[in-house]
Motif scaffolding. Structure first.
Motif, PDB file in Angstrom:
ATOM      1  N   ALA A 230      43.088  34.246  37.853  1.00 50.39           N
ATOM      2  CA  ALA A 230      44.078  34.814  38.771  1.00 50.39           C
ATOM      3  C   ALA A 230      44.023  36.336  38.765  1.00 50.39           C
ATOM      4  CB  ALA A 230      45.483  34.335  38.393  1.00 50.39           C
ATOM      5  N   ILE A 231      43.968  36.934  37.593  1.00 52.22           N
ATOM      6  CA  ILE A 231      43.993  38.401  37.542  1.00 52.22           C
ATOM      7  C   ILE A 231      42.658  38.996  37.961  1.00 52.22           C
ATOM      8  CG2 ILE A 231      43.342  38.606  35.101  1.00 52.22           C
ATOM      9  CD1 ILE A 231      45.366  40.931  34.954  1.00 52.22           C
ATOM     10  N   TYR A 232      41.555  38.265  37.757  1.00 58.19           N
ATOM     11  CA  TYR A 232      40.279  38.764  38.257  1.00 58.19           C
ATOM     12  C   TYR A 232      40.236  38.726  39.790  1.00 58.19           C
ATOM     13  CZ  TYR A 232      37.512  39.719  34.095  1.00 58.19           C
ATOM     14  OH  TYR A 232      37.003  40.294  32.954  1.00 58.19           O
ATOM     15  N   GLY A 233      41.173  38.025  40.390  1.00 57.40           N
ATOM     16  CA  GLY A 233      41.294  38.067  41.836  1.00 57.40           C
ATOM     17  C   GLY A 233      42.012  39.312  42.327  1.00 57.40           C
ATOM     18  N   LEU A 234      42.627  40.061  41.392  1.00 55.09           N
ATOM     19  CA  LEU A 234      43.372  41.267  41.742  1.00 55.09           C
ATOM     20  C   LEU A 234      42.654  42.539  41.309  1.00 55.09           C
ATOM     21  CD1 LEU A 234      46.850  39.886  40.680  1.00 55.09           C
ATOM     22  CD2 LEU A 234      46.042  40.206  43.020  1.00 55.09           C
ATOM     23  N   THR A 235      41.875  42.450  40.259  1.00 55.63           N
ATOM     24  CA  THR A 235      41.084  43.582  39.794  1.00 55.63           C
ATOM     25  C   THR A 235      39.851  43.066  39.074  1.00 55.63           C
ATOM     26  OG1 THR A 235      41.035  45.560  38.386  1.00 55.63           O
ATOM     27  CG2 THR A 235      42.407  43.730  37.636  1.00 55.63           C
ATOM     28  N   ARG A 236      38.746  43.774  39.239  1.00 54.80           N
ATOM     29  CA  ARG A 236      37.509  43.364  38.564  1.00 54.80           C
ATOM     30  C   ARG A 236      37.281  44.175  37.301  1.00 54.80           C
ATOM     31  NH1 ARG A 236      32.762  43.501  42.850  1.00 54.80           N
ATOM     32  NH2 ARG A 236      31.647  42.800  40.974  1.00 54.80           N
TER      33      ARG A 236
END
Length: 351
Positions: A230-236
């Motif tokens: 989920a968080i890798y969908g917001l920042t790489r």
């Protein structure tokens, strides 16, 4: 590992300082709790929670105003806040399960802080491993975003179904590893303070605290399967992913004691999280299409019409969804009886 740390908004030195400070805070917290096991008072947990939330906000503002834009994080501040809020909301949902685990093992209130703290340490370790693996996969294979997106969409549908399933009141079931430990390891039913082991007649036995910690640790492992994609969908950026998880977990113990009763009134939290994960899942799939390299999709060419959803829109959707979920949940639950709320909470926890 060095390649991952180097390819980030933070330098290796900043990474090192962050890890040292995190370990130091956790160590001090563990030592203080171990020396004086007790049930914390409301003023105590309120002060600590405000402190950790304040730190997260200051950290995010510092990134917003001072961090240089990077290839992996064009907008470090907004990306951190979006990731932190998402991780925090997922952590709040996890508190339902923690409450059920504590009740299932009849953990004395004065020992619950220690169990939660050890569980948080285990969660950070496991999430750090997942963050490293996720960053390495993203660096090597752009198509991994298809997998992350599909997994989040499946999770969103599952959460939505769970939220509507009010009649399912099956009892909490321990996972296989915990059942194996209970069946095959020599154990005692007596609590030995916060210790994991006890000696009786010269034989080392596991205590109920060992089983509680094992349950929390394995449960946190399952939680990480949702939160990291989920968080890798917001920042790489692995640094932003790591710090967002750190700040989300730091105040989790205090939140457990502060809003245990309020949690029961967040009756639509599953729907809110389903919307969030579904939105992020779509965002990931669109990003994967935009950078597509799979030969059987569009001949291996990038799909130019697929838009990259900007981080400001993600932040607006996250804040708006959480706000609406909280307001509607509290408004509706205020008209429900206590028995109806407890029935719905048990159902959500069992799912």
């Amino acid at each position: 590992m060095n390649a991952i740390m180097g390819d980030s908004v933070a330098s290796p030195l900043v990474w090192a300082i962050t890890i040292v400070v995190t370990v130091g805070v956790l160590f001090v917290d563990l030592v203080i709790i171990a020396r004086r096991p007790h049930e914390p008072t409301m003023p105590e947990v309120s002060r600590h929670l405000v402190f950790f939330i304040g730190l997260a906000v200051l950290f995010g503002l510092a990134l917003w105003f001072f961090a240089e834009p990077h290839e992996l994080s064009p907008h470090p501040g907004p990306e951190f806040f979006a990731g932190w809020l998402t991780e925090y909301s997922l952590s709040i949902d996890n508190l339902f399960i923690f409450i059920i685990i504590m009740a299932n093992f009849s953990v004395p209130r004065q020992y619950q802080q220690t169990a939660l703290m050890i569980g948080i340490v285990l969660a950070l370790v496991m999430r750090a491993i997942f963050i490293i693996v996720g960053a390495a996969a993203i660096n090597e294979f752009s198509w991994v975003f298809y997998l992350f997106g599909a997994f989040l969409l499946w999770t969103a549908v599952k959460l939505a179904k769970e939220g509507s399933n009010d009649d399912d009141q099956e009892e909490y079931e321990e996972n296989r590893l915990v059942r194996f430990a209970e069946k095959h390891l020599p154990a005692t039913s007596e609590w030995n303070g916060t210790k994991l082991f006890s000696k009786q007649n010269g034989k080392r036995l596991i205590t109920p605290m060992f089983l509680v910690v094992l349950t929390l640790g394995t449960t946190d492992l399952l939680f990480a399967l949702d939160s990291i994609p989920a968080i890798y969908g917001l920042t790489r950026d692995p640094y932003l992913v790591f710090t967002a998880n750190v700040f989300a977990l730091m105040g989790l113990r205090q939140l457990y004691f502060l809003i245990g009763g309020l949690l029961q009134r967040l009756i639509y939290l599953s729907y809110g999280l389903a919307i969030l994960l579904g939105f992020i899942g779509v965002k990931l799939v669109l990003h994967a299409m935009h950078e597509n390299e799979l030969p059987f999709i569009n001949g291996g060419e990038h799909i130019e019409w697929a838009p990259d959803i900007p981080i400001w829109l993600s932040l607006v959707v996250i804040v708006g969804t959480l706000a609406v979920t909280a307001v509607v949940s509290l408004a509706v639950s205020s008209r429900m009886t206590k028995a109806e709320i407890e029935k719905r909470t048990i159902s959500m926890g069992d799912d």
